[in-house]
Design a protein around this motif. Sequence first.
Motif, mmCIF file in Angstrom:
data_model
loop_
_atom_site.group_PDB
_atom_site.id
_atom_site.type_symbol
_atom_site.label_atom_id
_atom_site.label_comp_id
_atom_site.label_asym_id
_atom_site.label_seq_id
_atom_site.Cartn_x
_atom_site.Cartn_y
_atom_site.Cartn_z
ATOM 1 N N GLY A 40 -8.344 14.451 -3.555
ATOM 2 C CA GLY A 40 -7.512 14.209 -2.391
ATOM 3 C C GLY A 40 -6.519 13.096 -2.645
ATOM 4 O O GLY A 40 -6.269 12.707 -3.795
ATOM 5 N N TYR A 41 -5.963 12.582 -1.552
ATOM 6 C CA TYR A 41 -4.942 11.542 -1.595
ATOM 7 C C TYR A 41 -5.428 10.361 -0.753
ATOM 8 O O TYR A 41 -6.296 10.506 0.095
ATOM 9 N N SER A 42 -4.833 9.202 -0.996
ATOM 10 C CA SER A 42 -5.211 8.050 -0.193
ATOM 11 C C SER A 42 -4.076 7.042 -0.162
ATOM 12 O O SER A 42 -3.252 6.985 -1.085
ATOM 13 N N ILE A 43 -4.021 6.265 0.919
ATOM 14 C CA ILE A 43 -3.106 5.123 0.990
ATOM 15 C C ILE A 43 -3.867 3.937 0.414
ATOM 16 O O ILE A 43 -4.878 3.506 0.961
ATOM 17 N N MET A 44 -3.369 3.431 -0.711
ATOM 18 C CA MET A 44 -4.120 2.445 -1.486
ATOM 19 C C MET A 44 -3.268 1.227 -1.834
ATOM 20 O O MET A 44 -2.048 1.342 -2.002
ATOM 21 N N PRO A 45 -3.916 0.064 -2.005
ATOM 22 C CA PRO A 45 -3.176 -1.129 -2.453
ATOM 23 C C PRO A 45 -2.681 -0.951 -3.881
ATOM 24 O O PRO A 45 -3.429 -0.532 -4.765
ATOM 25 N N LEU A 46 -1.425 -1.302 -4.104
ATOM 26 C CA LEU A 46 -0.828 -1.201 -5.430
ATOM 27 C C LEU A 46 -1.572 -2.055 -6.449
ATOM 28 O O LEU A 46 -1.665 -1.687 -7.620
ATOM 29 N N ILE A 47 -2.147 -3.173 -6.010
ATOM 30 C CA ILE A 47 -2.691 -4.168 -6.924
ATOM 31 C C ILE A 47 -3.759 -3.604 -7.863
ATOM 32 O O ILE A 47 -3.918 -4.074 -8.989
ATOM 33 N N LEU A 64 0.839 -1.198 0.000
ATOM 34 C CA LEU A 64 0.000 0.000 0.000
ATOM 35 C C LEU A 64 0.878 1.255 0.000
ATOM 36 O O LEU A 64 1.786 1.392 0.827
ATOM 37 N N TYR A 65 0.581 2.154 -0.930
ATOM 38 C CA TYR A 65 1.314 3.406 -1.086
ATOM 39 C C TYR A 65 0.373 4.596 -0.931
ATOM 40 O O TYR A 65 -0.836 4.486 -1.177
ATOM 41 N N LEU A 66 0.949 5.752 -0.585
ATOM 42 C CA LEU A 66 0.216 7.006 -0.676
ATOM 43 C C LEU A 66 0.237 7.449 -2.130
ATOM 44 O O LEU A 66 1.308 7.528 -2.750
ATOM 45 N N VAL A 67 -0.958 7.717 -2.696
ATOM 46 C CA VAL A 67 -1.028 8.122 -4.099
ATOM 47 C C VAL A 67 -1.843 9.395 -4.256
ATOM 48 O O VAL A 67 -2.757 9.676 -3.477
ATOM 49 N N GLY A 68 -1.458 10.161 -5.271
ATOM 50 C CA GLY A 68 -2.220 11.326 -5.697
ATOM 51 C C GLY A 68 -2.371 11.275 -7.205
ATOM 52 O O GLY A 68 -1.794 10.399 -7.865
ATOM 53 N N ASN A 69 -3.124 12.211 -7.768
ATOM 54 C CA ASN A 69 -3.264 12.158 -9.231
ATOM 55 C C ASN A 69 -1.981 12.649 -9.901
ATOM 56 O O ASN A 69 -1.088 13.202 -9.251
ATOM 57 N N GLU A 75 -3.194 2.952 -14.097
ATOM 58 C CA GLU A 75 -3.127 4.390 -13.781
ATOM 59 C C GLU A 75 -1.691 4.824 -13.491
ATOM 60 O O GLU A 75 -1.291 5.939 -13.847
ATOM 61 N N LEU A 76 -0.910 3.970 -12.844
ATOM 62 C CA LEU A 76 0.486 4.312 -12.570
ATOM 63 C C LEU A 76 1.320 4.256 -13.841
ATOM 64 O O LEU A 76 2.144 5.157 -14.097
ATOM 65 N N ILE A 94 2.850 7.807 -7.116
ATOM 66 C CA ILE A 94 3.149 7.457 -5.732
ATOM 67 C C ILE A 94 3.848 8.625 -5.065
ATOM 68 O O ILE A 94 4.815 9.182 -5.615
ATOM 69 N N ILE A 95 3.343 9.017 -3.907
ATOM 70 C CA ILE A 95 3.973 10.074 -3.107
ATOM 71 C C ILE A 95 4.894 9.389 -2.099
ATOM 72 O O ILE A 95 4.422 8.639 -1.249
ATOM 73 N N PRO A 96 6.220 9.625 -2.185
ATOM 74 C CA PRO A 96 7.137 8.927 -1.274
ATOM 75 C C PRO A 96 6.977 9.391 0.172
ATOM 76 O O PRO A 96 7.027 10.584 0.463
ATOM 77 N N ILE A 97 6.763 8.449 1.043
ATOM 78 C CA ILE A 97 6.607 8.708 2.472
ATOM 79 C C ILE A 97 7.400 7.647 3.236
ATOM 80 O O ILE A 97 7.305 6.457 2.930
ATOM 81 N N SER A 98 8.174 8.077 4.211
ATOM 82 C CA SER A 98 8.923 7.144 5.036
ATOM 83 C C SER A 98 7.956 6.179 5.744
ATOM 84 O O SER A 98 6.954 6.611 6.298
ATOM 85 N N GLY A 99 8.264 4.897 5.691
ATOM 86 C CA GLY A 99 7.390 3.886 6.296
ATOM 87 C C GLY A 99 6.443 3.249 5.315
ATOM 88 O O GLY A 99 5.767 2.268 5.650
#
Length: 307
Positions: free
Chosen positions: A236-243, A166-171, A248-249, A256-261
């Motif tokens: 907005g943004y959301s933490i979403m499953p990559l699958i 799961l990653y933080l994603v935005g448009n 879209e990616l 993907i918005i890089p966030i530590s953790g």
Amino acid sequence: MNYTLHQLHVFFKIAQTQSITRAANELHLSQPAVSIQLKNFQDQFDIPLTEIISRRIYLTDFGREIAQAAENILNEAQVLNHKTLAYKGLLYGKLKVSVVSTGKYVMPYFLSGFMAQHEGIELVMDVTNRQKVVDSLTRNEVDFSLVSILPHQLQVNQLELMPNKLYLVGNGMSETGQQGTDPDLLKKLPLIYRESGSGTRSTMERFIADHQLEVLKRLELTSNEAVKQAVLAGLGYSIMPLIGLKNELLNKDLKIIPISGLPLKTSWMLIWHKEKQLSPIAQAYLSYIEENKARIIHQHFDWYDRF
């Protein structure tokens, strides 16, 4: 009379749903096709089977009797099919699976080959949120469930299928205004949540709580697909499953918005109740997965490690 099994099936589904629209959806037919089959079936009887009141369809007393007879005939026809397959030494019956909503991007690929091998097996797959998946397992309504978080209230056996990230994603046009990867960035972003009972929401909330963040909750939506569309629209943004984000990616509509953790990592797991006596079909499916898991992952999910 010259009615067909197909007409009986359509009429029985209308009787079950009390709606031509819902019957069409469940039968994967168009509304006009269902209406035509109903009319052709009705034309073989001198007594009305249905009536329309306030734009809703209802069965007449006679219609209810015919619906009961139709159910009996359809059941007997299914028994004949099963007996034929059993005589040929083939598996027959139902395989029942409940799947968390994001699992719809995973489970079909682990089912298609097995179903192709066994024409006598009918698949019943319910796609819903995590809480309802756990409930169906608790009530012994399914053979297997697909989850990414184990239900601690149940004793289950498990078979890991593949990783879940799961990653933080935005448009694709989003600018966070910050180059770092500090989780504090989440305080400044409008976040889109899944509904209560969702495993994705539970994982997202645990990350936020672990980092003691106070965040801005912008929206709550009831499916992963709805969240994805809201993120694509810039809400907005959301933490979403990559699958569920492959196209879209790759097309750069999301990023993907890089966030530590992050990414948060769990596993997609096929689970079943420890006390459940697996049917021959369920046992055959389990053997199929154990033998073919690596091939399925290589064939359908080779893109997964790019992110």
